[in-house]
Design an enzyme around this catalytic site. Structure first.
Site, PDB file in Angstrom:
ATOM      1  N   ARG A  79     -23.143  -2.893  -3.697  1.00  0.00           N
ATOM      2  CA  ARG A  79     -24.447  -2.794  -4.373  1.00  0.00           C
ATOM      3  C   ARG A  79     -24.733  -1.493  -4.997  1.00  0.00           C
ATOM      4  O   ARG A  79     -25.270  -1.464  -5.985  1.00  0.00           O
ATOM      5  CB  ARG A  79     -25.585  -2.813  -3.218  1.00  0.00           C
ATOM      6  CG  ARG A  79     -25.855  -4.410  -2.596  1.00  0.00           C
ATOM      7  CD  ARG A  79     -27.182  -4.482  -1.973  1.00  0.00           C
ATOM      8  NE  ARG A  79     -27.508  -5.718  -1.304  1.00  0.00           N
ATOM      9  CZ  ARG A  79     -28.004  -6.714  -1.941  1.00  0.00           C
ATOM     10  NH1 ARG A  79     -28.413  -6.534  -3.316  1.00  0.00           N
ATOM     11  NH2 ARG A  79     -28.196  -7.855  -1.342  1.00  0.00           N
TER      12      ARG A  79
ATOM     13  N   GLY B 227      -8.131  -8.532   5.144  1.00  0.00           N
ATOM     14  CA  GLY B 227      -7.373  -7.735   5.995  1.00  0.00           C
ATOM     15  C   GLY B 227      -6.971  -8.032   7.187  1.00  0.00           C
ATOM     16  O   GLY B 227      -6.201  -9.082   7.368  1.00  0.00           O
ATOM     17  N   SER B 228      -7.762  -7.767   8.117  1.00  0.00           N
ATOM     18  CA  SER B 228      -7.567  -8.177   9.534  1.00  0.00           C
ATOM     19  C   SER B 228      -8.322  -9.378   9.848  1.00  0.00           C
ATOM     20  O   SER B 228      -8.011 -10.068  11.095  1.00  0.00           O
ATOM     21  CB  SER B 228      -8.123  -6.673  10.311  1.00  0.00           C
ATOM     22  OG  SER B 228      -7.835  -5.714   9.906  1.00  0.00           O
TER      23      SER B 228
ATOM     24  N   LYS C  43       0.674  -1.327   0.152  1.00  0.00           N
ATOM     25  CA  LYS C  43      -0.148  -0.005  -0.002  1.00  0.00           C
ATOM     26  C   LYS C  43       0.809   1.231   0.091  1.00  0.00           C
ATOM     27  O   LYS C  43       1.775   1.215   0.773  1.00  0.00           O
ATOM     28  CB  LYS C  43      -0.618   0.106   1.250  1.00  0.00           C
ATOM     29  CG  LYS C  43      -1.908  -0.865   1.374  1.00  0.00           C
ATOM     30  CD  LYS C  43      -2.911  -0.823   2.693  1.00  0.00           C
ATOM     31  CE  LYS C  43      -3.736  -2.063   2.975  1.00  0.00           C
ATOM     32  NZ  LYS C  43      -4.710  -2.374   1.861  1.00  0.00           N
TER      33      LYS C  43
ATOM     34  N   GLY D 175     -13.613  -5.389   5.759  1.00  0.00           N
ATOM     35  CA  GLY D 175     -14.596  -5.912   6.786  1.00  0.00           C
ATOM     36  C   GLY D 175     -14.921  -7.345   6.477  1.00  0.00           C
ATOM     37  O   GLY D 175     -15.700  -7.848   7.155  1.00  0.00           O
TER      38      GLY D 175
END
Lengths: 317, 202
Positions: free
Chosen positions: A173, A243-244, A89, A222
């Site tokens: 969406r 990610g996490s 990143k 998320g």
């Protein structure tokens, strides 16, 4: 309007190669890793790529401070350790960090809202690089502005570091709905649509004709469980960033994969299960079996409980 | 080109990678394309493509539930075409690093042999597919280091084979599915339709 924003851009050698690598990652999982051992676990579990960073978003969120590009030493170690593509990143607008990442041989650069932005007005001119870029977006206009700047892959922003998939869903969406809406407009109406989306007319026209982005459309932010991955794939994502969700235990504490065999096994089980669910996203029986193998899940933080000014997704425009 | 009832049904391994680009290329070459994610799905198809992507990821899935053996059985009578990651899966031996492979193509293949993404390139060169030069898209491409006596070389890069055929097995280190020239996919579609007909090469 410059030619590079139009159809012709997608026939240039440079952009074809950049999008070509994004094509190769489709249907796969890209995992955030903070050290060599995590990178090896990700590769063993079947990740298509790893994102090398110093702190995963959950830790950045918990610890605060300025989040920057990972150290070149760490990135080099991870490049040495795995055979799959390595991403890293750069801060929004920080083209010098991006130049460093390109120099290190990173395969994809994520101009990411997870890091502290370096420029409040300008994103990086991604056409100026040979290395492909991925950028986050919450809606179609944002996606097309990033593509105009040269992004070869778009991902939803979601709300990184929460383990709450709600905003990734909202962003996917939104993008899909806005693309569908363009396909029924007349040629004359597209000029106004371009104005509404604050995006180049030529790109709006391509979406109206094809019903999809001219670059691969992935999902991030998320995603923490195999079912989350299956959900995003069914909503139209072409691949998944985690990610996490794999290497975190508590909100700011990673699993100790280097010293604790039990915690290592937990990370492996999460990583494998998400990879399986991403390929077999349309097969609930397999997603169920994969989910059953998982021995724990990151604790998570409800995105709705985060104050507006603490949101990462509002960085970038 | 075959149409309608005689149309070949060609599977594309859809674990991960650019399988949708291959499916489109097959449809444009007159075949019907089907996505294959599980070993039992290869029963009804006439040929199979192993697409580009990450060979390490594909292997994780192939090593489970007898998928590797099912593919080996499949290839004893039906055609298989691998591009990039696909040729790594097909090779007799894989280096850099060494990994499991199907051993269906008598070749030694080195992974990521040209470097990283920044070294990816699009080249145009001669091939055995006709006078018109062939565009070849190389993305973090492998290199064919050695080939056995039964392997026919259809195109080269710097002297190394990049497009090869060994009977009903075809392989490329580049990505014909990312170009608009359909000669490579048409050749494979022809191999498939010939081998699925009685008295064909199968």
């Amino acid at each position: 309007m410059s030619e590079k924003n139009g159809n012709k851009a997608f026939t240039s050698t440079s952009l074809r190669l950049k999008i070509g690598l994004a094509e190769m990652l489709k249907g796969g999982v890209i995992m955030d890793v903070m050290n060599v051992e995590q990178a090896r676990i990700a590769e063993e579990a079947g990740a298509v790529s790893v994102m090398a960073l110093e702190r995963v978003p959950a830790m950045i969120r918990a610890e605060g401070g300025v989040a920057r590009m990972a150290s070149p030493k760490l990135i080099k170690e991870i490049i040495q350790a795995v055979s799959i593509p390595v991403m890293a990143k750069a801060r929004i607008g920080h083209f010098a960090e991006a130049q460093v990442l390109q120099e290190l041989g990173v395969d994809f650069i994520d101009e990411s809202e997870v890091l502290t932005p370096a420029d409040e007005t300008h994103h990086i001119d991604k056409h100026a690089f040979k290395t492909p870029f991925v950028c986050g977006a919450r809606n179609l206009g944002e996606a097309l502005r990033r593509i105009a700047e040269g992004a070869a892959m778009i991902r939803t922003k979601g709300e990184a570091g929460t383990g709450d998939v709600v905003h990734a869903v909202q962003h996917m969406r939104q993008i899909v709905k806005e693309m569908k809406a363009l396909t029924v407009l007349s040629e004359q109406e597209l000029y106004h649509a371009a104005k509404e989306h604050q995006a180049p007319y030529e790109l709006v026209r391509i979406v109206a004709q094809t019903g999809k982005l001219p670059v691969p459309n992935f999902s991030a932010g998320g995603i923490a469980t195999p079912a989350d991955a299956a959900l995003m794939m069914q909503l139209g994502a072409e691949a998944i960033f985690v990610g996490s969700g794999i290497f975190m235990k508590e909100r700011a504490t990673p699993l100790d994969v280097e010293n604790d065999p039990k915690e290592r096994a937990e990370a492996v089980s999460r990583a494998k299960a998400i990879v399986i669910a991403t390929t077999h996203y349309n097969d609930p029986k397999i997603v169920a079996e994969a989910s059953e193998q998982v021995t724990g899940t990151m604790k998570g933080l409800a995105a709705a409980a985060i104050e507006e000014k603490e949101l990462l997704q509002t960085r970038g425009w | 080109m075959t149409q309608g009832a005689n149309q070949s049904r060609i599977g594309v391994l859809a674990i991960q990678g650019d399988f949708s680009a291959h499916a489109l290329a097959l449809e444009e070459s007159g075949a019907k394309a089907l996505e294959i994610r599980k070993p039992e799905e290869i029963d009804g198809i006439d040929g199979l493509i192993l697409p580009g992507g990450e060979s390490t990821t594909m292997l994780k899935f192939l090593e489970r539930s007898g998928f590797l053996d099912a593919l080996k059985d499949f290839a004893t009578e039906r055609p298989v075409f691998g591009t990039c990651a696909g040729i790594i899966l097909l090779a007799r031996e894989v280096r850099h690093p060494a990994q499991v492979s199907l051993g269906l193509l008598d070749a030694v293949v080195e992974r990521n042999a040209y470097g990283r993404q920044i070294d990816s390139s699009i080249l145009v060169g001669p091939s055995e597919l006709g006078a018109e030069p062939l565009e070849m898209v190389f993305i973090r491409a492998p290199r064919i280091l050695e080939t056995g006596p039964e392997v026919e070389v259809l195109a080269r890069r710097d002297g190394f084979p990049v497009l090869v055929r060994q009977g009903r097995i075809m392989a490329a280190t580049f990505h014909p599915e990312l170009s608009t020239d359909r000669r490579v996919h048409r050749l494979f579609a022809d191999i498939v339709s010939n081998s699925s007909q009685p008295g064909g090469i199968g």
